[in-house]
Design a protein around this motif. Structure first.
Motif, PDB file in Angstrom:
ATOM      1  N   UNK A 143       0.796  -1.229   0.000  1.00 42.58           N
ATOM      2  CA  UNK A 143       0.000   0.000   0.000  1.00 42.58           C
ATOM      3  C   UNK A 143       0.830   1.282   0.000  1.00 42.58           C
ATOM      4  N   UNK A 144       2.147   1.178   0.120  1.00 41.11           N
ATOM      5  CA  UNK A 144       2.984   2.372   0.096  1.00 41.11           C
ATOM      6  C   UNK A 144       3.367   2.728  -1.349  1.00 41.11           C
ATOM      7  N   UNK A 145       3.602   4.013  -1.588  1.00 41.04           N
ATOM      8  CA  UNK A 145       4.054   4.463  -2.904  1.00 41.04           C
ATOM      9  C   UNK A 145       5.494   4.003  -3.123  1.00 41.04           C
ATOM     10  N   UNK A 146       5.766   3.431  -4.289  1.00 44.42           N
ATOM     11  CA  UNK A 146       7.117   2.992  -4.631  1.00 44.42           C
ATOM     12  C   UNK A 146       7.515   3.624  -5.969  1.00 44.42           C
ATOM     13  N   UNK A 147       8.816   3.725  -6.253  1.00 38.54           N
ATOM     14  CA  UNK A 147       9.247   4.424  -7.471  1.00 38.54           C
ATOM     15  C   UNK A 147       8.970   3.680  -8.765  1.00 38.54           C
ATOM     16  N   UNK A 148       8.750   2.369  -8.703  1.00 34.88           N
ATOM     17  CA  UNK A 148       8.497   1.607  -9.918  1.00 34.88           C
ATOM     18  C   UNK A 148       8.620   0.122  -9.640  1.00 34.88           C
ATOM     19  N   UNK A 149       8.265  -0.713 -10.622  1.00 37.80           N
ATOM     20  CA  UNK A 149       8.328  -2.163 -10.423  1.00 37.80           C
ATOM     21  C   UNK A 149       9.763  -2.630 -10.204  1.00 37.80           C
ATOM     22  N   UNK A 150      10.721  -1.949 -10.827  1.00 37.86           N
ATOM     23  CA  UNK A 150      12.122  -2.335 -10.657  1.00 37.86           C
ATOM     24  C   UNK A 150      12.538  -2.311  -9.199  1.00 37.86           C
ATOM     25  N   UNK A 151      11.937  -1.420  -8.413  1.00 38.03           N
ATOM     26  CA  UNK A 151      12.219  -1.351  -6.975  1.00 38.03           C
ATOM     27  C   UNK A 151      11.892  -2.678  -6.303  1.00 38.03           C
ATOM     28  N   UNK A 152      10.710  -3.228  -6.626  1.00 38.60           N
ATOM     29  CA  UNK A 152      10.303  -4.514  -6.046  1.00 38.60           C
ATOM     30  C   UNK A 152      11.190  -5.646  -6.548  1.00 38.60           C
ATOM     31  N   UNK A 153      11.452  -5.661  -7.846  1.00 39.94           N
ATOM     32  CA  UNK A 153      12.236  -6.752  -8.415  1.00 39.94           C
ATOM     33  C   UNK A 153      13.647  -6.787  -7.845  1.00 39.94           C
ATOM     34  N   UNK A 154      14.215  -5.619  -7.577  1.00 44.69           N
ATOM     35  CA  UNK A 154      15.550  -5.571  -6.989  1.00 44.69           C
ATOM     36  C   UNK A 154      15.527  -6.094  -5.552  1.00 44.69           C
ATOM     37  N   UNK A 155      14.492  -5.731  -4.805  1.00 44.43           N
ATOM     38  CA  UNK A 155      14.380  -6.231  -3.442  1.00 44.43           C
ATOM     39  C   UNK A 155      14.217  -7.746  -3.418  1.00 44.43           C
ATOM     40  N   UNK A 156      13.437  -8.273  -4.361  1.00 43.89           N
ATOM     41  CA  UNK A 156      13.251  -9.725  -4.439  1.00 43.89           C
ATOM     42  C   UNK A 156      14.578 -10.415  -4.738  1.00 43.89           C
ATOM     43  N   UNK A 157      15.350  -9.884  -5.669  1.00 41.50           N
ATOM     44  CA  UNK A 157      16.651 -10.478  -5.996  1.00 41.50           C
ATOM     45  C   UNK A 157      17.568 -10.503  -4.778  1.00 41.50           C
ATOM     46  N   UNK A 158      17.588  -9.409  -4.034  1.00 44.83           N
ATOM     47  CA  UNK A 158      18.430  -9.343  -2.840  1.00 44.83           C
ATOM     48  C   UNK A 158      17.997 -10.367  -1.799  1.00 44.83           C
ATOM     49  N   UNK A 159      16.690 -10.510  -1.613  1.00 45.31           N
ATOM     50  CA  UNK A 159      16.184 -11.464  -0.625  1.00 45.31           C
ATOM     51  C   UNK A 159      16.421 -12.901  -1.073  1.00 45.31           C
ATOM     52  N   UNK A 160      16.267 -13.164  -2.370  1.00 46.85           N
ATOM     53  CA  UNK A 160      16.534 -14.515  -2.874  1.00 46.85           C
ATOM     54  C   UNK A 160      17.994 -14.887  -2.645  1.00 46.85           C
ATOM     55  N   UNK A 161      18.891 -13.937  -2.873  1.00 43.26           N
ATOM     56  CA  UNK A 161      20.319 -14.200  -2.654  1.00 43.26           C
ATOM     57  C   UNK A 161      20.620 -14.423  -1.186  1.00 43.26           C
ATOM     58  N   UNK A 162      19.918 -13.712  -0.329  1.00 44.82           N
ATOM     59  CA  UNK A 162      20.166 -13.820   1.111  1.00 44.82           C
ATOM     60  C   UNK A 162      19.592 -15.105   1.708  1.00 44.82           C
ATOM     61  N   UNK A 163      18.659 -15.758   0.983  1.00 44.04           N
ATOM     62  CA  UNK A 163      18.009 -16.950   1.530  1.00 44.04           C
ATOM     63  C   UNK A 163      18.267 -18.186   0.679  1.00 44.04           C
ATOM     64  N   UNK A 164      19.449 -18.257   0.083  1.00 41.84           N
ATOM     65  CA  UNK A 164      19.790 -19.447  -0.701  1.00 41.84           C
ATOM     66  C   UNK A 164      19.925 -20.686   0.165  1.00 41.84           C
ATOM     67  N   UNK A 165      20.386 -20.503   1.387  1.00 43.21           N
ATOM     68  CA  UNK A 165      20.656 -21.637   2.272  1.00 43.21           C
ATOM     69  C   UNK A 165      19.545 -21.906   3.275  1.00 43.21           C
ATOM     70  N   UNK A 166      18.653 -20.941   3.467  1.00 44.86           N
ATOM     71  CA  UNK A 166      17.578 -21.137   4.442  1.00 44.86           C
ATOM     72  C   UNK A 166      16.360 -20.318   4.014  1.00 44.86           C
ATOM     73  N   UNK A 167      15.187 -20.887   4.270  1.00 39.81           N
ATOM     74  CA  UNK A 167      13.947 -20.211   3.892  1.00 39.81           C
ATOM     75  C   UNK A 167      13.694 -19.025   4.815  1.00 39.81           C
ATOM     76  N   UNK A 168      13.059 -17.979   4.310  1.00 40.42           N
ATOM     77  CA  UNK A 168      12.810 -16.805   5.146  1.00 40.42           C
ATOM     78  C   UNK A 168      11.788 -17.062   6.242  1.00 40.42           C
ATOM     79  N   UNK A 169      11.983 -16.412   7.372  1.00 43.25           N
ATOM     80  CA  UNK A 169      11.045 -16.479   8.484  1.00 43.25           C
ATOM     81  C   UNK A 169       9.945 -15.440   8.287  1.00 43.25           C
ATOM     82  N   UNK A 170       8.842 -15.634   8.984  1.00 41.30           N
ATOM     83  CA  UNK A 170       7.741 -14.685   8.886  1.00 41.30           C
ATOM     84  C   UNK A 170       8.148 -13.334   9.459  1.00 41.30           C
TER      85      UNK A 170
END
Length: 215
Positions: A143-170
């Motif tokens: 629900x927050x304003x974001x600068x564009x879809x690339x903002x989300x996609x970059x965050x997803x890439x960073x999180x995927x890289x950070x959770x290669x060895x373990x699944x993310x917690x809630x």
């Protein structure tokens, strides 16, 4: 200012009837009967429901969310606590849920009070989700304003890289809500707009009063 092409759109409902003598004494039991019929009819996303919330001063908003469970304790869904609906639920706990099962010519409207689900319930459901959905819930400042879809996609890439060895917690900002019903209305479409509407409200004796409403 009537657009006649729109005004002339109508459907005559003839599939079923809804009778006071045939429904369950408890609205959750009656919902369960209709739910099973919706599942057996192989409806597409029968758990999709409109959630209507409002601010403290009564300004409403609505959106589609997904029912994830229901029992005598209420109706359960999950979302971001920091989203618009999360803020409105914190301001005003009174909500409405609406199911529309077009193929069965039925609606169910539930009015009640919402509360957060126990953390253990939110943890269990979060960990049952696909990893991509978990990462999406963490990445999105819903629900927050974001600068564009690339903002989300970059965050997803960073999180995927950070959770290669373990699944993310809630995350703490994501979890469940339970709607405890105070009124449940079952609507069955009938011919010539003479629909069947049965309303359940508490009878003051730990049971429910069933009343027929005019269509």
């Amino acid at each position: 200012m009537i657009n006649q092409k729109i005004a002339d759109l109508r459907q005559d409902y003839r599939l079923a009837t809804l009778n006071e003598r045939e429904v369950a004494a408890d609205p959750v039991q009656q919902f369960s009967h209709w739910w099973q019929e919706a599942i057996q009819s192989e409806l597409e996303e029968p758990n999709a429901m409109t959630l209507a919330t409002s601010t403290a001063n009564g300004r409403p908003s609505a959106r589609i969310v997904l029912l994830k469970s229901f029992d005598e304790n209420g109706f359960l869904f999950f979302t971001n606590y920091e989203s618009r609906k999360g803020h409105e639920l914190a301001e005003n706990p009174y909500v409405t849920l609406l199911f529309f099962w077009k193929e069965l010519e039925r609606q169910v409207r539930i009015e009640g009070i919402v509360s957060k689900a126990p953390e253990a319930v939110s943890d269990e459901y979060f960990h049952s989700r696909p990893v991509g959905s978990r990462i999406g819930a963490i990445a999105s400042p819903q629900s927050q304003v974001i600068p564009g879809r690339a903002f989300l996609e970059e965050k997803v890439k960073m999180l995927e890289a950070a959770h290669l060895q373990h699944a993310p917690e809630r995350p703490a900002h994501w979890g469940g809500y339970v709607v405890k019903p105070e009124m449940v209305e079952f609507w069955q479409g009938r011919s010539s707009r003479l629909h069947d509407r049965l309303r359940y409200t508490p009878d003051g004796r730990q049971g429910w009063k069933i009343e027929r409403l005019a269509p």
